[in-house]
Each structure stands twice: as structure tokens, then as C-alpha cells.
Design a protein around this motif. Sequence first.
Motif, PDB file in Angstrom:
ATOM      1  N   THR A 112      30.083  32.508  40.851  1.00  0.00           N
ATOM      2  CA  THR A 112      31.636  32.395  40.367  1.00  0.00           C
ATOM      3  C   THR A 112      31.646  31.391  39.341  1.00  0.00           C
ATOM      4  N   VAL A 113      31.387  30.678  39.294  1.00  0.00           N
ATOM      5  CA  VAL A 113      30.777  29.552  38.396  1.00  0.00           C
ATOM      6  C   VAL A 113      30.232  29.294  37.059  1.00  0.00           C
ATOM      7  N   TYR A 114      28.788  29.958  37.203  1.00  0.00           N
ATOM      8  CA  TYR A 114      28.155  29.879  36.500  1.00  0.00           C
ATOM      9  C   TYR A 114      28.067  30.912  34.924  1.00  0.00           C
ATOM     10  N   PRO A 115      28.717  32.234  34.916  1.00  0.00           N
ATOM     11  CA  PRO A 115      28.897  32.063  34.036  1.00  0.00           C
ATOM     12  C   PRO A 115      30.199  31.214  32.626  1.00  0.00           C
ATOM     13  N   TRP A 116      31.307  30.187  33.060  1.00  0.00           N
ATOM     14  CA  TRP A 116      32.283  29.441  32.787  1.00  0.00           C
ATOM     15  C   TRP A 116      31.175  28.905  32.843  1.00  0.00           C
ATOM     16  N   THR A 150      44.156  23.523  30.376  1.00  0.00           N
ATOM     17  CA  THR A 150      43.813  24.550  31.764  1.00  0.00           C
ATOM     18  C   THR A 150      44.033  25.924  31.075  1.00  0.00           C
ATOM     19  N   ALA A 151      42.770  26.709  30.648  1.00  0.00           N
ATOM     20  CA  ALA A 151      42.427  27.841  30.396  1.00  0.00           C
ATOM     21  C   ALA A 151      42.409  28.564  31.195  1.00  0.00           C
ATOM     22  N   VAL A 152      41.621  28.284  32.016  1.00  0.00           N
ATOM     23  CA  VAL A 152      41.411  29.483  34.052  1.00  0.00           C
ATOM     24  C   VAL A 152      41.567  28.368  34.529  1.00  0.00           C
ATOM     25  N   VAL A 153      41.882  28.985  36.075  1.00  0.00           N
ATOM     26  CA  VAL A 153      41.339  28.526  37.544  1.00  0.00           C
ATOM     27  C   VAL A 153      40.619  29.631  38.215  1.00  0.00           C
ATOM     28  N   CYS A 154      39.439  29.507  38.240  1.00  0.00           N
ATOM     29  CA  CYS A 154      38.480  30.804  38.920  1.00  0.00           C
ATOM     30  C   CYS A 154      38.315  30.525  40.317  1.00  0.00           C
ATOM     31  N   ILE A 155      38.535  30.845  41.121  1.00  0.00           N
ATOM     32  CA  ILE A 155      37.958  30.366  42.741  1.00  0.00           C
ATOM     33  C   ILE A 155      37.283  31.002  43.019  1.00  0.00           C
ATOM     34  N   SER A 156      36.742  30.871  44.193  1.00  0.00           N
ATOM     35  CA  SER A 156      36.353  32.440  45.203  1.00  0.00           C
ATOM     36  C   SER A 156      37.555  32.412  46.735  1.00  0.00           C
ATOM     37  N   HIS A 157      38.530  33.219  46.801  1.00  0.00           N
ATOM     38  CA  HIS A 157      39.198  33.668  47.256  1.00  0.00           C
ATOM     39  C   HIS A 157      39.285  32.772  49.057  1.00  0.00           C
ATOM     40  N   VAL A 158      37.655  33.783  49.210  1.00  0.00           N
ATOM     41  CA  VAL A 158      37.387  32.771  50.625  1.00  0.00           C
ATOM     42  C   VAL A 158      35.654  32.085  50.276  1.00  0.00           C
ATOM     43  N   ASP A 185      37.617  35.321  42.779  1.00  0.00           N
ATOM     44  CA  ASP A 185      36.553  36.258  42.966  1.00  0.00           C
ATOM     45  C   ASP A 185      36.871  36.875  44.492  1.00  0.00           C
ATOM     46  N   ALA A 186      36.723  37.745  45.094  1.00  0.00           N
ATOM     47  CA  ALA A 186      37.204  38.940  46.342  1.00  0.00           C
ATOM     48  C   ALA A 186      36.101  39.557  46.536  1.00  0.00           C
ATOM     49  N   THR A 187      34.305  38.536  46.257  1.00  0.00           N
ATOM     50  CA  THR A 187      33.434  39.341  46.836  1.00  0.00           C
ATOM     51  C   THR A 187      33.413  39.231  48.328  1.00  0.00           C
ATOM     52  N   GLN A 188      33.658  37.298  49.052  1.00  0.00           N
ATOM     53  CA  GLN A 188      34.031  37.427  50.448  1.00  0.00           C
ATOM     54  C   GLN A 188      35.092  37.715  51.057  1.00  0.00           C
ATOM     55  N   ASP A 203      45.293  37.498  36.763  1.00  0.00           N
ATOM     56  CA  ASP A 203      44.760  37.745  35.756  1.00  0.00           C
ATOM     57  C   ASP A 203      44.063  38.669  36.394  1.00  0.00           C
ATOM     58  N   ALA A 204      43.041  38.337  36.922  1.00  0.00           N
ATOM     59  CA  ALA A 204      41.921  39.091  37.570  1.00  0.00           C
ATOM     60  C   ALA A 204      41.393  38.888  38.502  1.00  0.00           C
ATOM     61  N   VAL A 205      41.090  39.886  39.440  1.00  0.00           N
ATOM     62  CA  VAL A 205      39.719  40.076  40.776  1.00  0.00           C
ATOM     63  C   VAL A 205      38.866  40.804  40.439  1.00  0.00           C
ATOM     64  N   ILE A 206      38.309  40.328  41.049  1.00  0.00           N
ATOM     65  CA  ILE A 206      36.671  41.155  40.816  1.00  0.00           C
ATOM     66  C   ILE A 206      36.010  40.458  42.381  1.00  0.00           C
ATOM     67  N   SER A 207      34.992  41.733  42.619  1.00  0.00           N
ATOM     68  CA  SER A 207      34.647  42.099  43.866  1.00  0.00           C
ATOM     69  C   SER A 207      33.157  42.885  43.613  1.00  0.00           C
ATOM     70  N   GLY A 208      32.417  42.316  44.228  1.00  0.00           N
ATOM     71  CA  GLY A 208      31.211  43.003  44.773  1.00  0.00           C
ATOM     72  C   GLY A 208      31.063  44.300  45.991  1.00  0.00           C
ATOM     73  N   ALA A 209      29.958  45.233  45.992  1.00  0.00           N
ATOM     74  CA  ALA A 209      30.349  46.138  46.978  1.00  0.00           C
ATOM     75  C   ALA A 209      30.331  45.473  48.079  1.00  0.00           C
TER      76      ALA A 209
END
Length: 382
Positions: A112-116, A150-158, A185-188, A203-209
Motif C-alpha cells: 500500500t505504501v511502497y509505490p509512494w 499533504t498530497a495524499v492520505v493512503c490507508i488500508s481500510h482494514v 486500499d480495500a484489499t482486506q 478519490d480512489a479505492v483499490i482491491s485485489g481479487a
Amino acid sequence: MKPITSKRDFPSTDNFVYLNAANVALMYNGAKQAISEWTQDLAENGSNNFDEIAEAEVFEPLHQHTAQLFNCKPEDISVGSSATELLGSLAWAIAPESEKNVVSTSIVFPSTVYPWQRVARSTGCSIRLVRDINSFIHEDDIIGSIDKNTAVVCISHVEYGSGQRFDLEKLCSAAHEKGALFIVDATQSAGAVPIDLKDCPIDAVISGAYKWLCGPFGAAVMYLAPHLQHTLEPGLVGFRSHKDIWDLNAGRIEYPDSASRFEFSTMAYGCAVGLAKSIDFLVQVGIENIFKYNLFLADTLVEGLRKRNANITSSLSNKHRSSIVTAAFEGKDSSKILQRLKDAKVYLSKRGNALRFSPHLYNNPDHIEEALDHIDRLCLNQ
Ligand SMILES: Cc1ncc(COP(=O)(O)O)c(C=O)c1O
């Protein structure tokens, strides 16, 4: 509570006790069948059936069903091969400049954070990881870290390791108040916890399958808010990035004015076809029903673990809990317990020194009782 799925949907649930959705969930049978059929057809017929029109339209069912899942429009959805890939492309698209910062947490899943972090090495922006206190992140500490740069707040929902669930509305308003983007990051959580984007302008929600969405490895989805669909230039591009994917011309890229501008190449398309089936199934069962059912399973588990004097390390407050339950037994090695449970066909994970249980909609209370019985017999009475 009555079961909410049948054996037909998850045929292997009686073969073992599977409490490991936070790692990889059991796949919905309809998805498995769709992927197998798609793969067999490609293997035996090449592109005879999967022709250019089929390839151009292949993501449509997944766009539609993911839009139902998040209560948004199909054009707000983009498909990729993994959550990390979509996050990477998004991070490079935003690429906060040197004076800017990105806020996340110290216990977030690394992807969730390595790309940043990688973008920060190139642009010089800074990364602020809000520290946990005993594996718990206070939302006010996240809010306190957000400032006008702060440009972005990026967290994992769970949170993957503790199961802590964040209040998205509260964090979204705090980010927006300071002019920052709020990315989740809604993967969890996707597939197990309701996410309604009509109520919450993330602004954006991402999830793996392959976790709570009960889909395969090799596919992921991203919601992108309409205001970003015309402006963001994806970090990863390829022939599919052009608005007419078959108007092949190396001299230009014109992105579609939709989230699909983040779709850039061929992929394991059958996985996207399968994921559409899983999400459709979960939406039919009802995410609110799944959420309640999973918490009922988690309650049964927590009660049983407490009776056995386990130290429950996951969040138990109604506001912050998910069905991920983490626990350790004093003086006992969790690795050994995990191995013994595995030998007895009870599957879970270990994160840190805690056992991580993650029941999902295909489980029933008997699975929980069986896991607890095995813990008694194999692990604690010796
Ligand atoms: C919160 C979170 N995000 C992302 C990932 C990895 O996703 P992917 O394998 O789709 O890149 C994981 C895997 O555990 C995760 O827990």
C-alpha cells in the motif's frame, strides 16, 4: 445465525477448516468454472472466439459488478492484474512533488505504501507513517499528520495484521479539508465490509481479487473518482491505454475519459471474467449480510478464545473491528500452534507472534468450534 452460502458455491468447505481469507479466500465456484472455461477455450481455440471485439469488451461485466459493489458507475472502474500494479500506476500518476507529503500508517501492508516510497525517491516528497500504539492506529493521529502540504492520505481500510477497520468518512473529510486526495486500499475489506461511494467521496479505492472478493490471483479493480478521470496520466501505459484499443498507432496516446485509462495491456483476462462472477455473487448475497455474518463468526471465535485465556490483540470495538481476529497464548509459540493446526487441517496464518483467524461467508460456527477443539487438544494441553 443461518448459513448464507451453500456447499454448491464453495464445495471444499467440509474438507477442512479454512479460516484464512485475509491470506487467500476460497474461490467462489462460479468464478472457478468461468476461469476454467475461458482458459480452456483460449488454449484450444486461440483467439478464434476471443476475438478483437471480445478483447475490447472483456472488462465490461467486471466494471458493472464492481460498480454495484461500490455504488458507483461502471465507467468509474478500472481493471488491473493486482492491487499493487494499480496502486503503482496511480502513485506515478499523482507523483507528489518535493514539498508535498503522503500520509499512511506504520502497520499498513507494504504494497500500500511502497509505490509512494518509490515515487518519493524520484520526486523528493516525504512519507509520513503514523505510528501504532500496540498495533492500534488512532484515527486522530492520522488526522493530526495531515497538513496543507499533504498530497495524499493512503490507508488500508482494514489493516491486514490487526484487522483494525478505519472510519472512511471521517478520514476522507479530514483529508479533503486540507486539500489532500484520499486513497483506500480495500484489499482486506472489499467483499466483506460495505463501501458506499455515494455516501463517501473517496478519490480512489483499490482491491485485489483473491482475498475477501473470493476471486483469483491475477485480477484487481480500482474505483477512480470522476474528477480524476480526465486529468490523471497513468504511471503504466500500453496499447490498451488509447481510447480505441484497436486503432493501433505508435505516434500518440489519447486516454479515455473514464477510469479505464488505467487499463493498459493484455492480462490474464479469464481472471477478470471470473472476478466479475465472484463480485456478482457477493453482491447478490449482500455485503451488509456478509459483514454481519462474519462478525457473528468472529464473536463466536473471540468468546471461545477468551475461555482459553488467549490474549486477543485485534480491535474489538464495534467501530473498528472486522472479522480478522488475532490472538496469542501466553508462553506458547504461535508458529508451533499454527503447524499443529495445519497438520489437523485447520488453516489460518500467523502475523507477528499472533495467530490470525479470518473467517468469511463460507464458514459456519462448526468450523470455529472445530478450530477451538483442535487448539485445546493439540496445542494447549501439552
Ligand atoms: C492491504 C493489502 N493490499 C495489497 C495486498 C497485495 O495485493 P496484490 O497481491 O493484489 O498486489 C495485500 C496482500 O496481503 C494486502 O493485505
